[in-house]
Design an enzyme around this catalytic site. Sequence first.
Site, PDB file in Angstrom:
ATOM      1  N   CYS A  85       0.824  -1.215   0.000  1.00  0.00           N
ATOM      2  CA  CYS A  85       0.000   0.000   0.000  1.00  0.00           C
ATOM      3  C   CYS A  85       0.862   1.271   0.000  1.00  0.00           C
ATOM      4  O   CYS A  85       1.487   1.568  -1.010  1.00  0.00           O
ATOM      5  CB  CYS A  85      -0.996  -0.062   1.151  1.00  0.00           C
ATOM      6  SG  CYS A  85      -2.432   0.985   0.846  1.00  0.00           S
ATOM      7  N   HIS A 183      -3.132  -5.330   1.707  1.00  0.00           N
ATOM      8  CA  HIS A 183      -2.434  -5.525   2.983  1.00  0.00           C
ATOM      9  C   HIS A 183      -2.379  -7.000   3.364  1.00  0.00           C
ATOM     10  O   HIS A 183      -3.195  -7.450   4.169  1.00  0.00           O
ATOM     11  CB  HIS A 183      -3.176  -4.767   4.090  1.00  0.00           C
ATOM     12  CG  HIS A 183      -3.063  -3.285   3.975  1.00  0.00           C
ATOM     13  ND1 HIS A 183      -2.034  -2.573   4.551  1.00  0.00           N
ATOM     14  CD2 HIS A 183      -3.843  -2.379   3.347  1.00  0.00           C
ATOM     15  CE1 HIS A 183      -2.190  -1.296   4.286  1.00  0.00           C
ATOM     16  NE2 HIS A 183      -3.276  -1.145   3.560  1.00  0.00           N
ATOM     17  N   GLU A 185      -0.565  -8.328   5.353  1.00  0.00           N
ATOM     18  CA  GLU A 185      -0.144  -8.472   6.768  1.00  0.00           C
ATOM     19  C   GLU A 185      -1.340  -8.547   7.716  1.00  0.00           C
ATOM     20  O   GLU A 185      -1.160  -8.844   8.896  1.00  0.00           O
ATOM     21  CB  GLU A 185       0.798  -7.324   7.166  1.00  0.00           C
ATOM     22  CG  GLU A 185       0.168  -5.940   7.284  1.00  0.00           C
ATOM     23  CD  GLU A 185      -0.008  -5.236   5.944  1.00  0.00           C
ATOM     24  OE1 GLU A 185       0.061  -5.902   4.888  1.00  0.00           O
ATOM     25  OE2 GLU A 185      -0.256  -4.017   5.960  1.00  0.00           O
TER      26      GLU A 185
END
Length: 203
Positions: A85, A183, A185
Amino acid sequence: MPVPASTPAIGVLAVQGDVREHVKVLTRLGVDAFTVRRPAELDRCDGLVLPGGESTTMAKLARTFELFDPLVERIRGGLPTFGTCAGMIMLADRIEDGIAGQETLGGLDITVRRNAFGRQVDSFEGDIDVAGLDDPVHAVFIRAPWVEEVGPAVDVLATVPEGPAAGRIVAVRQGSVMATSFHPEVGDDDRVHRYFVDLVQQS
Ligand code: GLN
């Protein structure tokens, strides 16, 4: 427990953004994962993650922490790097809809458009195919950029499958530098990070 010599050391740029989430996924994968706030920590890196957050702030703080030029140098020198991002924006050689004078580290021959998906769809989720992974990834987009244009050395790893943004490029790789608009993560699917750890180990 001592970390075996073959364990890659992967730093997460920690001036701003969702640093902790990346450190957590990398640690879960058995990597020697740590935060990078000063040049000496950057020196230790076999690989580097640039997290999501706010690219304008991240660029300014990287200057304040005297990390900006060392980061440019390491990335140019071939340090495997993964941006998510805002981190994708940091790696882009060119930005559309940046703020006046917005700087990036560069390293990917791409043009990104910041906040590309527009106000109505600021944040959304969807399943997308990523080249090299067997099953789709559940991708979370938060005020995300997309890739407007890629140079000849860049491989497109993923595009938006459907809807108004269908076909837009949201994951890329150029040699050992990769980036996603989304994302990986967040959540417990660590396949995209594993892909990056493999890149680090192959480099
Ligand atoms: N919109 C942010 C930027 O321009 C990126 C958002 C994010 O990283 N989730 O930097």
